[in-house]
Design a protein around this motif. Structure first.
Motif, PDB file in Angstrom:
ATOM      1  N   ILE A  60       0.842  -7.430  42.076  1.00 38.84           N
ATOM      2  CA  ILE A  60       0.315  -8.152  43.050  1.00 38.84           C
ATOM      3  C   ILE A  60       0.927  -9.467  42.894  1.00 38.84           C
ATOM      4  CG2 ILE A  60      -0.804  -9.428  44.893  1.00 38.84           C
ATOM      5  CD1 ILE A  60      -2.457  -6.907  44.954  1.00 38.84           C
ATOM      6  N   GLN A  64       4.231 -10.146  42.644  1.00 38.23           N
ATOM      7  CA  GLN A  64       5.261  -9.748  43.985  1.00 38.23           C
ATOM      8  C   GLN A  64       5.067 -11.487  44.398  1.00 38.23           C
ATOM      9  OE1 GLN A  64       3.544  -6.897  46.705  1.00 38.23           O
ATOM     10  NE2 GLN A  64       3.977  -5.143  45.168  1.00 38.23           N
ATOM     11  N   MET A  65       4.179 -12.274  43.886  1.00 38.56           N
ATOM     12  CA  MET A  65       4.151 -13.056  44.748  1.00 38.56           C
ATOM     13  C   MET A  65       4.972 -14.204  44.015  1.00 38.56           C
ATOM     14  SD  MET A  65      -0.165 -14.052  45.669  1.00 38.56           S
ATOM     15  CE  MET A  65       0.135 -15.581  45.168  1.00 38.56           C
ATOM     16  N   ARG A 100       8.139 -14.124  45.737  1.00 37.32           N
ATOM     17  CA  ARG A 100       8.140 -14.984  46.774  1.00 37.32           C
ATOM     18  C   ARG A 100       8.247 -16.335  46.795  1.00 37.32           C
ATOM     19  NH1 ARG A 100       4.925 -11.171  50.977  1.00 37.32           N
ATOM     20  NH2 ARG A 100       5.462  -9.052  51.032  1.00 37.32           N
ATOM     21  N   VAL A 128       1.368 -16.204  52.289  1.00 39.57           N
ATOM     22  CA  VAL A 128       1.946 -15.456  51.448  1.00 39.57           C
ATOM     23  C   VAL A 128       0.987 -15.223  50.466  1.00 39.57           C
ATOM     24  CG1 VAL A 128       3.655 -14.529  49.805  1.00 39.57           C
ATOM     25  CG2 VAL A 128       4.213 -16.631  51.270  1.00 39.57           C
ATOM     26  N   HIS A 133      -1.048 -12.555  52.572  1.00 35.66           N
ATOM     27  CA  HIS A 133      -0.153 -11.630  53.679  1.00 35.66           C
ATOM     28  C   HIS A 133       0.034 -10.636  52.158  1.00 35.66           C
ATOM     29  CE1 HIS A 133       0.459 -13.978  56.673  1.00 35.66           C
ATOM     30  NE2 HIS A 133       0.923 -12.654  57.613  1.00 35.66           N
ATOM     31  N   THR A 134       0.223 -10.584  51.248  1.00 38.71           N
ATOM     32  CA  THR A 134       0.503  -9.942  49.661  1.00 38.71           C
ATOM     33  C   THR A 134      -0.776  -8.917  49.295  1.00 38.71           C
ATOM     34  OG1 THR A 134       2.106 -11.427  48.958  1.00 38.71           O
ATOM     35  CG2 THR A 134       1.538  -9.269  46.934  1.00 38.71           C
ATOM     36  N   GLU A 135      -1.661  -9.374  49.677  1.00 39.88           N
ATOM     37  CA  GLU A 135      -3.005  -9.026  49.322  1.00 39.88           C
ATOM     38  C   GLU A 135      -3.597  -7.736  50.386  1.00 39.88           C
ATOM     39  OE1 GLU A 135      -7.721  -9.673  48.425  1.00 39.88           O
ATOM     40  OE2 GLU A 135      -6.309 -11.132  47.709  1.00 39.88           O
TER      41      GLU A 135
END
Length: 521
Positions: free
Chosen positions: A157, A160-161, A164, A30, A33-35
């Motif tokens: 970022i 967001q992580m 998730r 994750v 993919h987020t970065e």
């Protein structure tokens, strides 16, 4: 700890490590993919702004910030990025989320963009560490007239992580709970099945179990509910004459007599069953776990020697009964002789005594002279006396002759079984047949075989049921009978002989057994 508890601990550790490993792998995936998504978004927004014609026109105006700042803030708000910085090729800002920073020097690298390339980097600027993209703005003649930098802060970022990560942790917790619960239930089931034993104790019990199975001489079989053998010890293999793989085969596939197979698969209590070479006592009891049947436990005991000794004992008992009867008759005759002497009729007394003596001696001489084997001779004399007491006659035919070397110990024992049971059945049949009951016995060697023929004056056997005569339990008489002829059939098969059943007024049984080598036929 018990085996079940050790398995519980081990499985909980495995499940926990597995869930933790999956969670870490998903977290790393994750994060990457987020970065990557942040980089792609920065490049996309920056490229869109750089390609806008209004940006090129504003750059050529006298006050680029007046046009570009409102536009950049509107785009930043719509796209959700943290900053959009438009600058001249020297790095002087025309736009910034903080208007105080307009006109200041851009913090970051611009060399690749000045060379006409799009690139991304992670750099610490006025808003802190951020993932940013730097894109060149080209004029109509394809010269770099400005640069556009769009970025998303590392803090954004990370947020967001975190968003998730919460569902991930919830899913991992649920997976761990389900795994531990399942492991606990499996552990409880194993605990019930192993009775809470520790591995070492369980291993010792298995060793003792195996030692006992191989040590006991009695036969032991475990038969499941589908009538398949799950365990067969050495004693059972020997008693049933089994070879090869037995476990996993159905009872009716072992080649055993039908009655014996039925006893192994059902419920039996001290039942006498016959194989070709043995007499077995069979016990079978069902095994239950709660309301469910798992099969049955079968024990086998060898009754062969005891049955043979019982036959010999019956012969000796018959001989003793014969002696008792003869002693009783001798006493009666002696009283008669004494009375005749007292009456002065000595000649008649001598005639009476010698006549009775001749009759008794003739039978004894006939049997002893024809049958040199002492056990068989005793059997025939005993049966003759028994027949006389019961009101029948046992007739030894003239062609009867057996040499004492014709039979060895086991052979003589089997012949006693054959003759004794056949004569007993013949006497019963002759006495039920009417007046003057007689049993005719012939025993001789002929063509390398010992021939035994027993005939009676009874009603004979039903021709349609002759083939059943040697089955265990078959009898023409009521009650728990039917063993004698079955033992006869077993003894004949054991000596590789044959037996024929016929009728000549009454029943006629003819047995042929191979004699020992060297015996004259």
């Amino acid at each position: 700890m018990s085996l079940a508890r050790q398995l519980l601990v081990l499985q909980v550790i495995i499940v926990s490590l597995l869930v933790a490993g999956v969670a870490v792998f998903v977290y790393v995936d994750v994060a990457e993919h987020t970065e990557d998504a942040a980089r792609e978004k920065s490049v996309s927004v920056a490229s869109t702004v750089a390609d806008a014609p209004s940006v090129v026109e504003a750059v050529a105006s006298a006050d680029p910030s007046a046009v570009l700042q409102p536009m950049a803030e509107e785009i930043r708000s719509d796209t959700g990025v943290d900053f959009i910085t438009i600058m001249n090729p020297a790095g002087r800002r025309w736009t910034h989320p903080n208007p105080a920073m307009i006109g200041g020097q851009f913090l970051g690298h611009t060399e690749q963009a000045l060379a006409g390339q799009v690139f991304t980097e992670t750099y610490t600027g006025t808003l802190g560490p951020s993932v940013r993209a730097v894109v060149p703005v080209f004029s109509a003649d394809h010269k770099v007239v400005a640069l556009v930098s769009v970025g998303i802060t590392v803090e954004a970022i990370a947020g967001q992580m975190r968003d998730r990560l919460v569902p991930l942790l919830i899913a991992a917790g649920i997976a761990l709970a389900v795994g531990c619960t399942s492991t606990y239930l499996v552990s409880r089931r194993i605990g019930r099945q192993t009775h809470g034993l520790a591995p070492a104790e369980l291993g010792r019990r298995i060793d003792y179990h195996e030692a006992i199975l191989h040590a006991v001489r009695e036969g032991l079989l475990l038969v499941d509910k589908d009538r398949r053998v799950t365990l067969c010890n050495d004693g059972a293999r020997e008693l049933l004459d089994l070879s090869g793989g037995v476990e996993g085969r159905r009872v009716d596939e072992l080649g055993l007599p039908e009655a014996l197979a039925a006893s192994l698969a059902g419920v039996a209590h001290d039942e006498i069953r016959l194989t070709d070479r043995r007499v077995l006592v069979v016990n079978s009891a069902p095994v239950h776990a709660g309301d469910r049947a798992h099969g049955s436990v079968v024990t086998l005991r060898d009754h062969t020697d005891l049955q043979a000794l019982t036959g010999e004992l019956n012969s000796v008992r018959g001989f003793a009964e014969s002696l008792r009867s003869q002693a009783h008759e001798a006493a009666n005759r002696l009283h008669t002789v004494v009375s005749l002497v007292e009456l002065g009729r000595t000649a008649e007394a001598v005639e009476f005594a010698t006549a009775e003596l001749r009759i008794a001696q003739r039978l004894t001489d006939r049997v002893v002279g024809a049958v040199a084997e002492p056990v068989l001779a005793a059997l025939l004399l005993g049966k003759a006396a028994e027949a006389s007491e019961r009101g029948a006659a046992l007739v030894i035919t003239e062609d009867t002759e057996i040499d004492e070397t014709a039979l060895d110990g086991d052979g003589a024992r089997d012949v006693v079984t054959i003759l004794g049971n056949l004569i007993d059945n013949a006497l019963d049949a002759a006495l039920e047949g009417g007046d003057q009951p007689k049993v005719f016995v012939t025993a001789r060697t002929e063509g390398g075989e010992l021939v035994l023929r027993i005939a009676d004056t009874g009603r004979g056997l039903d021709p349609d049921r002759m083939h059943e005569a040697f089955d265990r339990g078959w009898s023409t008489k009521p009650g728990n009978r039917g063993l004698g002829l079955a033992l006869v059939g077993q003894a004949v098969r054991r000596n590789r002989g044959t037996i024929e059943v016929g009728s000549d007024g009454g029943a006629v049984f003819t047995v042929r057994l191979p004699v020992r080598p060297g015996v004259p036929a």
